[in-house]
Write a protein that holds these residues in place. Structure first.
Motif, PDB file in Angstrom:
ATOM      1  N   LYS A  43      -7.119   3.104 -38.499  1.00 21.19           N
ATOM      2  CA  LYS A  43      -7.972   4.006 -39.288  1.00 21.19           C
ATOM      3  C   LYS A  43      -7.733   5.457 -38.896  1.00 21.19           C
ATOM      4  O   LYS A  43      -7.513   6.321 -39.746  1.00 21.19           O
ATOM      5  CB  LYS A  43      -9.460   3.668 -39.064  1.00 21.19           C
ATOM      6  CG  LYS A  43      -9.831   2.235 -39.351  1.00 21.19           C
ATOM      7  CD  LYS A  43     -11.310   1.968 -39.082  1.00 21.19           C
ATOM      8  CE  LYS A  43     -11.712   2.058 -37.622  1.00 21.19           C
ATOM      9  NZ  LYS A  43     -11.132   0.994 -36.769  1.00 21.19           N
ATOM     10  N   SER A  44      -7.796   5.718 -37.573  1.00 18.93           N
ATOM     11  CA  SER A  44      -7.635   7.104 -37.108  1.00 18.93           C
ATOM     12  C   SER A  44      -6.228   7.591 -37.397  1.00 18.93           C
ATOM     13  O   SER A  44      -6.038   8.741 -37.798  1.00 18.93           O
ATOM     14  CB  SER A  44      -7.906   7.195 -35.605  1.00 18.93           C
ATOM     15  OG  SER A  44      -9.234   6.844 -35.334  1.00 18.93           O
ATOM     16  N   THR A  45      -5.242   6.714 -37.209  1.00 22.20           N
ATOM     17  CA  THR A  45      -3.851   7.090 -37.467  1.00 22.20           C
ATOM     18  C   THR A  45      -3.689   7.544 -38.918  1.00 22.20           C
ATOM     19  O   THR A  45      -3.084   8.577 -39.194  1.00 22.20           O
ATOM     20  CB  THR A  45      -2.930   5.895 -37.168  1.00 22.20           C
ATOM     21  OG1 THR A  45      -3.089   5.525 -35.793  1.00 22.20           O
ATOM     22  CG2 THR A  45      -1.479   6.239 -37.435  1.00 22.20           C
ATOM     23  N   PHE A 158     -13.530  12.869 -41.496  1.00 29.55           N
ATOM     24  CA  PHE A 158     -14.442  12.535 -40.405  1.00 29.55           C
ATOM     25  C   PHE A 158     -13.902  11.320 -39.653  1.00 29.55           C
ATOM     26  O   PHE A 158     -13.626  10.298 -40.280  1.00 29.55           O
ATOM     27  CB  PHE A 158     -15.815  12.123 -40.951  1.00 29.55           C
ATOM     28  CG  PHE A 158     -16.560  13.187 -41.707  1.00 29.55           C
ATOM     29  CD1 PHE A 158     -17.381  14.077 -41.027  1.00 29.55           C
ATOM     30  CD2 PHE A 158     -16.476  13.269 -43.086  1.00 29.55           C
ATOM     31  CE1 PHE A 158     -18.110  15.043 -41.725  1.00 29.55           C
ATOM     32  CE2 PHE A 158     -17.192  14.233 -43.790  1.00 29.55           C
ATOM     33  CZ  PHE A 158     -18.013  15.125 -43.107  1.00 29.55           C
ATOM     34  N   ASP A 159     -13.780  11.430 -38.330  1.00 32.00           N
ATOM     35  CA  ASP A 159     -13.378  10.259 -37.547  1.00 32.00           C
ATOM     36  C   ASP A 159     -14.541   9.803 -36.668  1.00 32.00           C
ATOM     37  O   ASP A 159     -14.796  10.397 -35.625  1.00 32.00           O
ATOM     38  CB  ASP A 159     -12.144  10.576 -36.694  1.00 32.00           C
ATOM     39  CG  ASP A 159     -11.512   9.307 -36.133  1.00 32.00           C
ATOM     40  OD1 ASP A 159     -12.132   8.224 -36.244  1.00 32.00           O
ATOM     41  OD2 ASP A 159     -10.397   9.385 -35.583  1.00 32.00           O
ATOM     42  N   GLU A 160     -15.247   8.783 -37.089  1.00 32.48           N
ATOM     43  CA  GLU A 160     -16.380   8.220 -36.351  1.00 32.48           C
ATOM     44  C   GLU A 160     -17.294   9.325 -35.804  1.00 32.48           C
ATOM     45  O   GLU A 160     -17.574   9.364 -34.607  1.00 32.48           O
ATOM     46  CB  GLU A 160     -15.883   7.346 -35.184  1.00 32.48           C
ATOM     47  CG  GLU A 160     -14.814   6.355 -35.599  1.00 32.48           C
ATOM     48  CD  GLU A 160     -15.185   4.912 -35.312  1.00 32.48           C
ATOM     49  OE1 GLU A 160     -16.379   4.625 -35.089  1.00 32.48           O
ATOM     50  OE2 GLU A 160     -14.270   4.077 -35.345  1.00 32.48           O
ATOM     51  N   PRO A 161     -17.781  10.221 -36.661  1.00 35.32           N
ATOM     52  CA  PRO A 161     -18.510  11.379 -36.132  1.00 35.32           C
ATOM     53  C   PRO A 161     -19.863  11.016 -35.530  1.00 35.32           C
ATOM     54  O   PRO A 161     -20.427  11.808 -34.791  1.00 35.32           O
ATOM     55  CB  PRO A 161     -18.699  12.270 -37.363  1.00 35.32           C
ATOM     56  CG  PRO A 161     -18.688  11.326 -38.519  1.00 35.32           C
ATOM     57  CD  PRO A 161     -17.722  10.240 -38.136  1.00 35.32           C
TER      58      PRO A 161
HETATM   59 MG   LIG Z   1     -10.105   5.370 -34.290  1.00 37.28          MG
END
Ligand SMILES: [Mg+2]
Ligand SMILES: Nc1ncnc2c1ncn2[C@@H]1O[C@H](COP(=O)(O)OP(=O)(O)OP(=O)(O)O)[C@@H](O)[C@H]1O
Length: 374
Positions: A43-45, A158-161
């Motif tokens: 996901k983050s990638t 947004f990454d897991e904010p």
């Molecule tokens: Mg991640």
């Protein structure tokens, strides 16, 4: 208005296996798109590739119709909010939000206008001269979002904010982010989370990603759709089990008979061994086929109401006030869970019937794909 398009996107980290495979995706202008999936699924990638802080191994990324693969992050008009947002501790909230704009040589009056407006939206106007240490976690998170807002990006990433916040604050900030998105309708948002509740609550569109073997065989994307679309029409058992809490119950079975209106299933001896008649609803399946019956916990209703009924021993009951979880004998080591409204009167050791209300079941073939009602 900015549309994001990903075509055949792949990602290999140097010396490691593939982590993103065959991602084709359109994110419409103004859409709120959520990347959901288990830890390590990429996901983050994928988000970082959209931001430009991670290279794209193969495939094409377009933002607003412009090919972006080689464009540096600062020229993409995207703003990213991370899980670990670092505020400058010695700067006031105002300075924290203004900093990026000063660096970009935006003029002073314009900075003042944008920071004031963002602060208004985020309801932090009265604390703009405070230092970050004098804020709660939720207030700090708002400042981090404020820093993104003042840049007037076309795309918010947004990454897991919210994952560092406590449960109550997470729900509160979730509704704030939804409100902000409504206020800034021209901007698209891509939001990463592993929390399906957050995804269901926020998303116009969920992109559910998978990891490991499943990713290598089928590509990274398990299913794309509106939250309730994925919930009610999961394409396979992975999607069915990822959305919904507790997860869907699965019972291996054999199709005994099929007629126009009815399917007769025999669940495996190890899974209860009962004969169940279910409405066929146009499903394409033949007698003799190996299948898996899927039943959501809220669709195991206490009592024998006719139709498909499971007679099971109760193993354990958990009471949450508003509802109870009743754990029933299922596969070895894998109880069935019924989610019963209010206080369940079931007691451990009882042998008691549960009915599956008519249309409320899912069926999967031996490759775990849904056999959908037609
Ligand atoms: Mg991640
Ligand atoms: N810089 C890197 N070099 C090599 N492998 C990496 C690198 N960054 C991530 N990975 C691997 O790529 C895969 C995807 O990582 P990613 O951080 O995108 O997952 P994620 O879905 O965001 O997970 P989480 O929910 O835990 O944040 C993981 O297997 C991870 O170990």
């Amino acid at each position: 208005m900015t549309q994001i398009t990903l075509q055949s996107i792949q990602k290999n980290y140097a010396g490691s296996v593939q982590v993103i495979r065959d991602v084709d995706l359109d994110i419409a202008a103004g859409e709120f798109c959520v990347f959901l999936g288990p830890s390590g699924c990429g996901k983050s990638t994928l988000l970082r590739m959209i931001a430009g802080i991670e290279s794209i191994t193969a495939g094409d990324l377009h933002i607003g119709g412009v090919h972006m693969n080689e464009v540096p992050p600062a020229e993409r008009e995207v703003a990213m909010v991370f899980q670990n947002y670092a505020l400058y501790p010695h700067m006031s909230l105002y300075e924290n939000m203004a900093f990026g704009l000063r660096q970009a040589k935006v003029d002073k009056a314009e900075i003042h206008r944008r920071v004031s407006e963002a602060a208004e939206v985020l309801q932090i106007t009265h604390m703009l001269d405070r230092l970050p240490k004098a804020l709660s976690g939720g207030q700090r998170q708002r400042v981090a979002i404020g820093r993104a807002i003042v840049r007037r990006p076309n795309v918010f990433l947004f990454d897991e904010p919210l994952s560092n916040l406590d449960a109550a604050l997470r729900v509160h900030m979730r509704t704030e982010i939804a409100r902000l998105h409504r206020d800034f309708q021209r901007a698209s948002a891509v939001y990463v989370t592993h929390d399906q509740t957050e995804a269901m609550a926020l998303a116009d569109k969920i992109v559910l990603l998978r990891a490991g073997e499943g990713m290598l065989t089928h590509g990274s994307i398990a299913q794309v759709g509106a939250p309730l679309d994925l919930y009610h029409h999961p394409r396979d058992m992975f999607v069915a089990s990822f959305l919904g809490s507790p997860r869907m119950n699965f019972l291996p079975a054999t199709v005994q008979a099929v007629d126009d209106h009815t399917l007769t299933l025999q669940t495996d001896a190890s899974a209860g061994g009962e004969r169940l008649q279910l409405p066929r609803q146009g499903r394409r399946v033949a007698a003799g086929a190996r299948v898996t019956l899927g039943i959501r916990p809220e669709h195991l209703l206490p009592g024998d109401m006719g139709g498909a009924t499971l007679l099971r021993t109760v193993q354990q009951v958990e009471h949450f006030g508003e509802y109870s979880y009743v754990y029933l004998q299922g596969l070895p080591g894998e109880p069935l869970i019924a989610k019963v409204p209010g206080r369940s009167s079931a007691l451990a050791g009882d042998r008691t019937p549960f009915t599956v209300p008519d249309p409320a079941y899912h069926l999967f073939d031996d490759a775990s794909f849904a056999i959908a009602a037609q």
